[in-house]
Write a protein that holds these residues in place. Structure first.
Motif, PDB file in Angstrom:
ATOM      1  N   LEU A  56       0.856  -1.184   0.000  1.00  0.00           N
ATOM      2  CA  LEU A  56       0.000   0.000   0.000  1.00  0.00           C
ATOM      3  C   LEU A  56       0.890   1.230   0.000  1.00  0.00           C
ATOM      4  N   LYS A  57       0.508   2.247  -0.791  1.00  0.00           N
ATOM      5  CA  LYS A  57       1.274   3.481  -0.733  1.00  0.00           C
ATOM      6  C   LYS A  57       0.383   4.667  -1.030  1.00  0.00           C
ATOM      7  N   ALA A  58       0.763   5.799  -0.463  1.00  0.00           N
ATOM      8  CA  ALA A  58       0.098   7.071  -0.708  1.00  0.00           C
ATOM      9  C   ALA A  58       1.164   8.039  -1.184  1.00  0.00           C
ATOM     10  N   GLN A  59       0.840   8.785  -2.245  1.00  0.00           N
ATOM     11  CA  GLN A  59       1.843   9.659  -2.852  1.00  0.00           C
ATOM     12  C   GLN A  59       1.181  10.967  -3.270  1.00  0.00           C
ATOM     13  N   ALA A  60       1.910  12.054  -3.112  1.00  0.00           N
ATOM     14  CA  ALA A  60       1.455  13.362  -3.571  1.00  0.00           C
ATOM     15  C   ALA A  60       2.497  13.920  -4.535  1.00  0.00           C
ATOM     16  N   SER A  61       2.018  14.571  -5.605  1.00  0.00           N
ATOM     17  CA  SER A  61       2.940  15.175  -6.571  1.00  0.00           C
ATOM     18  C   SER A  61       2.290  16.406  -7.175  1.00  0.00           C
ATOM     19  N   SER A  62       3.122  17.249  -7.786  1.00  0.00           N
ATOM     20  CA  SER A  62       2.632  18.471  -8.422  1.00  0.00           C
ATOM     21  C   SER A  62       3.587  18.861  -9.545  1.00  0.00           C
ATOM     22  N   ASN A  63       3.048  19.337 -10.655  1.00  0.00           N
ATOM     23  CA  ASN A  63       3.885  19.770 -11.781  1.00  0.00           C
ATOM     24  C   ASN A  63       4.382  21.196 -11.561  1.00  0.00           C
ATOM     25  N   LEU A  64       5.693  21.383 -11.696  1.00  0.00           N
ATOM     26  CA  LEU A  64       6.328  22.695 -11.610  1.00  0.00           C
ATOM     27  C   LEU A  64       7.258  22.841 -12.818  1.00  0.00           C
ATOM     28  N   LEU A  65       6.800  23.521 -13.852  1.00  0.00           N
ATOM     29  CA  LEU A  65       7.541  23.665 -15.109  1.00  0.00           C
ATOM     30  C   LEU A  65       7.870  22.281 -15.666  1.00  0.00           C
ATOM     31  N   ILE A  66       9.155  21.920 -15.779  1.00  0.00           N
ATOM     32  CA  ILE A  66       9.513  20.597 -16.302  1.00  0.00           C
ATOM     33  C   ILE A  66       9.727  19.568 -15.190  1.00  0.00           C
ATOM     34  N   PHE A  67       9.533  19.951 -13.948  1.00  0.00           N
ATOM     35  CA  PHE A  67       9.750  19.047 -12.816  1.00  0.00           C
ATOM     36  C   PHE A  67       8.407  18.593 -12.232  1.00  0.00           C
ATOM     37  N   THR A  68       8.383  17.352 -11.764  1.00  0.00           N
ATOM     38  CA  THR A  68       7.235  16.840 -11.023  1.00  0.00           C
ATOM     39  C   THR A  68       7.771  16.208  -9.737  1.00  0.00           C
ATOM     40  N   PRO A  69       7.909  17.031  -8.676  1.00  0.00           N
ATOM     41  CA  PRO A  69       8.365  16.455  -7.407  1.00  0.00           C
ATOM     42  C   PRO A  69       7.245  15.627  -6.770  1.00  0.00           C
ATOM     43  N   TYR A  70       7.662  14.596  -6.014  1.00  0.00           N
ATOM     44  CA  TYR A  70       6.683  13.743  -5.343  1.00  0.00           C
ATOM     45  C   TYR A  70       7.243  13.289  -4.008  1.00  0.00           C
ATOM     46  N   ALA A  71       6.332  12.935  -3.092  1.00  0.00           N
ATOM     47  CA  ALA A  71       6.701  12.393  -1.782  1.00  0.00           C
ATOM     48  C   ALA A  71       5.587  11.457  -1.350  1.00  0.00           C
ATOM     49  N   GLY A  72       5.946  10.461  -0.547  1.00  0.00           N
ATOM     50  CA  GLY A  72       4.921   9.534  -0.113  1.00  0.00           C
ATOM     51  C   GLY A  72       5.381   8.595   0.984  1.00  0.00           C
ATOM     52  N   LEU A  73       4.434   7.782   1.427  1.00  0.00           N
ATOM     53  CA  LEU A  73       4.678   6.743   2.431  1.00  0.00           C
ATOM     54  C   LEU A  73       4.142   5.432   1.884  1.00  0.00           C
TER      55      LEU A  73
END
Length: 136
Positions: free
Chosen positions: A33-50
């Motif tokens: 099981l995993k939960a992840q959040a991400s957001s597009n910023l120009l050419i980057f898509t940073p993400y973090a999760g557990l």
């Protein structure tokens, strides 16, 4: 078949099995099981999760040989199961793995370059990954 299998014994001797056959079997079922959040910023898509995983694993092995007495001696030395022609052991393991992860994707036209880090909370292991993919 293996020509020779050598098993060291605590007293310094070695037991050698001639014409031995080694068999191993391993299986695992993992629920993840995993939960992840991400957001597009120009050419980057940073993400973090557990993430959390629960694993059910089973391992079996056996060494078979015609040298029954040597096999019985080796089995007694290591606390393994004994029969007339083989030494065998099995293990069943279950357990949890919990991890935190994060990184970024670099988005260039159809090419995506993924960079990530993960940390296993229970095992205290740090991991890194680099990947490339084509996304249409």
């Amino acid at each position: 078949p293996i020509d020779d299998v050598t098993v060291p014994v605590e007293n310094g001797d070695d037991i050698v099995f001639d014409d031995a056959v080694f068999n191993a079997d391993w299986s695992a079922t993992v629920f993840d099981l995993k939960a992840q959040a991400s957001s597009n910023l120009l050419i980057f898509t940073p993400y973090a999760g557990l993430g959390a995983s629960y694993a059910l694993a089973s391992t079996d092995f056996a060494v078979e040989s015609d040298k029954a007495q040597d096999l019985q001696d080796a089995a007694e030395t290591f606390g393994l199961d004994i029969d007339d022609t083989s030494v065998s052991a099995s293990s069943d393991e279950t357990g949890w793995g919990v991890r935190a992860f994060g990184g970024t994707s670099i988005n260039m036209a159809m090419l995506r370059l993924d960079l990530g880090l993960s940390y296993n909370v229970i095992g205290k292991n740090l991991g890194a990954n680099i990947g490339a993919r084509i996304q249409l």
